[in-house]
Design a protein around this motif. Structure first.
Motif, PDB file in Angstrom:
ATOM      1  N   LEU A   7     -82.667 -18.671  14.204  1.00  0.00           N
ATOM      2  CA  LEU A   7     -81.769 -18.700  15.356  1.00  0.00           C
ATOM      3  C   LEU A   7     -82.263 -19.659  16.437  1.00  0.00           C
ATOM      4  O   LEU A   7     -81.463 -20.203  17.197  1.00  0.00           O
ATOM      5  CB  LEU A   7     -81.583 -17.294  15.932  1.00  0.00           C
ATOM      6  N   LYS A   8     -83.551 -19.906  16.492  1.00  0.00           N
ATOM      7  CA  LYS A   8     -84.087 -20.857  17.462  1.00  0.00           C
ATOM      8  C   LYS A   8     -83.549 -22.259  17.211  1.00  0.00           C
ATOM      9  O   LYS A   8     -83.536 -23.094  18.106  1.00  0.00           O
ATOM     10  CB  LYS A   8     -85.612 -20.872  17.417  1.00  0.00           C
ATOM     11  N   ILE A  17     -63.422 -23.929  13.643  1.00  0.00           N
ATOM     12  CA  ILE A  17     -63.815 -22.567  13.284  1.00  0.00           C
ATOM     13  C   ILE A  17     -62.746 -21.990  12.364  1.00  0.00           C
ATOM     14  O   ILE A  17     -61.561 -22.054  12.666  1.00  0.00           O
ATOM     15  CB  ILE A  17     -63.965 -21.691  14.541  1.00  0.00           C
ATOM     16  N   MET A  18     -63.209 -21.423  11.258  1.00  0.00           N
ATOM     17  CA  MET A  18     -62.282 -20.821  10.305  1.00  0.00           C
ATOM     18  C   MET A  18     -62.700 -19.390   9.999  1.00  0.00           C
ATOM     19  O   MET A  18     -63.879 -19.048  10.095  1.00  0.00           O
ATOM     20  CB  MET A  18     -62.244 -21.657   9.025  1.00  0.00           C
ATOM     21  N   ARG A  19     -61.722 -18.596   9.618  1.00  0.00           N
ATOM     22  CA  ARG A  19     -61.977 -17.213   9.225  1.00  0.00           C
ATOM     23  C   ARG A  19     -63.008 -17.185   8.105  1.00  0.00           C
ATOM     24  O   ARG A  19     -63.000 -18.035   7.226  1.00  0.00           O
ATOM     25  CB  ARG A  19     -60.658 -16.587   8.763  1.00  0.00           C
ATOM     26  N   SER A  20     -63.924 -16.252   8.154  1.00  0.00           N
ATOM     27  CA  SER A  20     -65.009 -16.030   7.191  1.00  0.00           C
ATOM     28  C   SER A  20     -66.213 -16.939   7.393  1.00  0.00           C
ATOM     29  O   SER A  20     -67.210 -16.790   6.697  1.00  0.00           O
ATOM     30  CB  SER A  20     -64.537 -16.160   5.733  1.00  0.00           C
ATOM     31  N   ASP A  21     -66.144 -17.884   8.352  1.00  0.00           N
ATOM     32  CA  ASP A  21     -67.323 -18.699   8.659  1.00  0.00           C
ATOM     33  C   ASP A  21     -68.461 -17.819   9.158  1.00  0.00           C
ATOM     34  O   ASP A  21     -68.228 -16.824   9.851  1.00  0.00           O
ATOM     35  CB  ASP A  21     -67.015 -19.727   9.757  1.00  0.00           C
ATOM     36  N   LEU A  22     -69.679 -18.196   8.813  1.00  0.00           N
ATOM     37  CA  LEU A  22     -70.860 -17.564   9.394  1.00  0.00           C
ATOM     38  C   LEU A  22     -71.317 -18.437  10.551  1.00  0.00           C
ATOM     39  O   LEU A  22     -71.390 -19.662  10.424  1.00  0.00           O
ATOM     40  CB  LEU A  22     -71.967 -17.423   8.357  1.00  0.00           C
ATOM     41  N   VAL A  23     -71.596 -17.799  11.690  1.00  0.00           N
ATOM     42  CA  VAL A  23     -71.974 -18.525  12.897  1.00  0.00           C
ATOM     43  C   VAL A  23     -73.130 -17.806  13.578  1.00  0.00           C
ATOM     44  O   VAL A  23     -73.465 -16.662  13.252  1.00  0.00           O
ATOM     45  CB  VAL A  23     -70.789 -18.618  13.885  1.00  0.00           C
ATOM     46  N   ALA A  24     -73.723 -18.499  14.543  1.00  0.00           N
ATOM     47  CA  ALA A  24     -74.623 -17.855  15.490  1.00  0.00           C
ATOM     48  C   ALA A  24     -73.799 -17.699  16.765  1.00  0.00           C
ATOM     49  O   ALA A  24     -73.097 -18.624  17.168  1.00  0.00           O
ATOM     50  CB  ALA A  24     -75.859 -18.711  15.741  1.00  0.00           C
ATOM     51  N   ALA A  25     -73.817 -16.518  17.368  1.00  0.00           N
ATOM     52  CA  ALA A  25     -72.975 -16.267  18.533  1.00  0.00           C
ATOM     53  C   ALA A  25     -73.793 -15.642  19.661  1.00  0.00           C
ATOM     54  O   ALA A  25     -74.634 -14.779  19.432  1.00  0.00           O
ATOM     55  CB  ALA A  25     -71.829 -15.331  18.157  1.00  0.00           C
ATOM     56  N   ILE A  26     -73.510 -16.107  20.872  1.00  0.00           N
ATOM     57  CA  ILE A  26     -74.169 -15.552  22.054  1.00  0.00           C
ATOM     58  C   ILE A  26     -73.428 -14.285  22.455  1.00  0.00           C
ATOM     59  O   ILE A  26     -72.214 -14.290  22.657  1.00  0.00           O
ATOM     60  CB  ILE A  26     -74.156 -16.568  23.207  1.00  0.00           C
ATOM     61  N   LYS A  30     -77.971 -13.044  24.274  1.00  0.00           N
ATOM     62  CA  LYS A  30     -78.859 -13.190  23.120  1.00  0.00           C
ATOM     63  C   LYS A  30     -78.064 -13.810  21.993  1.00  0.00           C
ATOM     64  O   LYS A  30     -76.837 -13.754  21.973  1.00  0.00           O
ATOM     65  CB  LYS A  30     -79.433 -11.840  22.702  1.00  0.00           C
ATOM     66  N   LEU A  31     -78.755 -14.393  21.038  1.00  0.00           N
ATOM     67  CA  LEU A  31     -78.107 -15.058  19.923  1.00  0.00           C
ATOM     68  C   LEU A  31     -78.240 -14.203  18.667  1.00  0.00           C
ATOM     69  O   LEU A  31     -79.333 -13.757  18.328  1.00  0.00           O
ATOM     70  CB  LEU A  31     -78.787 -16.417  19.717  1.00  0.00           C
ATOM     71  N   TYR A  32     -77.092 -13.968  17.999  1.00  0.00           N
ATOM     72  CA  TYR A  32     -77.041 -13.137  16.799  1.00  0.00           C
ATOM     73  C   TYR A  32     -76.274 -13.863  15.695  1.00  0.00           C
ATOM     74  O   TYR A  32     -75.427 -14.708  15.972  1.00  0.00           O
ATOM     75  CB  TYR A  32     -76.308 -11.821  17.070  1.00  0.00           C
ATOM     76  N   ARG A  33     -76.507 -13.465  14.460  1.00  0.00           N
ATOM     77  CA  ARG A  33     -75.694 -13.951  13.342  1.00  0.00           C
ATOM     78  C   ARG A  33     -74.373 -13.196  13.342  1.00  0.00           C
ATOM     79  O   ARG A  33     -74.336 -11.999  13.625  1.00  0.00           O
ATOM     80  CB  ARG A  33     -76.387 -13.694  11.998  1.00  0.00           C
ATOM     81  N   GLY A  34     -73.293 -13.908  13.001  1.00  0.00           N
ATOM     82  CA  GLY A  34     -71.995 -13.257  12.962  1.00  0.00           C
ATOM     83  C   GLY A  34     -71.064 -13.887  11.947  1.00  0.00           C
ATOM     84  O   GLY A  34     -71.276 -15.009  11.498  1.00  0.00           O
ATOM     85  N   LYS A  35     -70.032 -13.143  11.594  1.00  0.00           N
ATOM     86  CA  LYS A  35     -69.003 -13.612  10.678  1.00  0.00           C
ATOM     87  C   LYS A  35     -67.677 -13.653  11.432  1.00  0.00           C
ATOM     88  O   LYS A  35     -67.330 -12.698  12.133  1.00  0.00           O
ATOM     89  CB  LYS A  35     -68.886 -12.658   9.483  1.00  0.00           C
ATOM     90  N   VAL A  36     -66.942 -14.752  11.303  1.00  0.00           N
ATOM     91  CA  VAL A  36     -65.655 -14.908  11.985  1.00  0.00           C
ATOM     92  C   VAL A  36     -64.596 -14.085  11.248  1.00  0.00           C
ATOM     93  O   VAL A  36     -64.369 -14.275  10.058  1.00  0.00           O
ATOM     94  CB  VAL A  36     -65.237 -16.390  12.031  1.00  0.00           C
TER      95      VAL A  36
END
Length: 86
Positions: A7-8, A17-26, A30-36
């Protein structure tokens, strides 16, 4: 720890941005992993499922980052794995 280190490196804002993309989100500074889950291009927001938090939130595009491939395939771990946003 591998997630935190990965994450750094998540500094690039996402482009399209598309549905089902994996992103890092604030989220909560804090920054976390997420799925759209959903994308609203008119509002410039997306519904994100946070992988380590077991929650969903609507997040503006400017708070989404490209998720480094080195941590995209790590399974959900069920506890918060984040770093302070600097």
């Amino acid at each position: 720890e591998k997630i935190n280190n990965g994450l750094k490196q998540a500094n690039l804002q996402v482009g399209k941005i598309m549905r089902s993309d994996l992103v890092a989100a604030i989220y909560n500074n804090k920054l976390y992993r997420g799925k759209v889950l959903e994308v609203d291009n008119d509002k410039k927001k997306a519904v994100i499922e946070f992988l380590e938090l077991a929650t969903e939130e609507e997040i503006s595009f400017d708070k989404l980052r490209v998720l480094p491939s080195s941590i995209a395939t790590i399974p959900e771990i069920g506890r918060a794995s984040c770093r302070e946003r600097v």
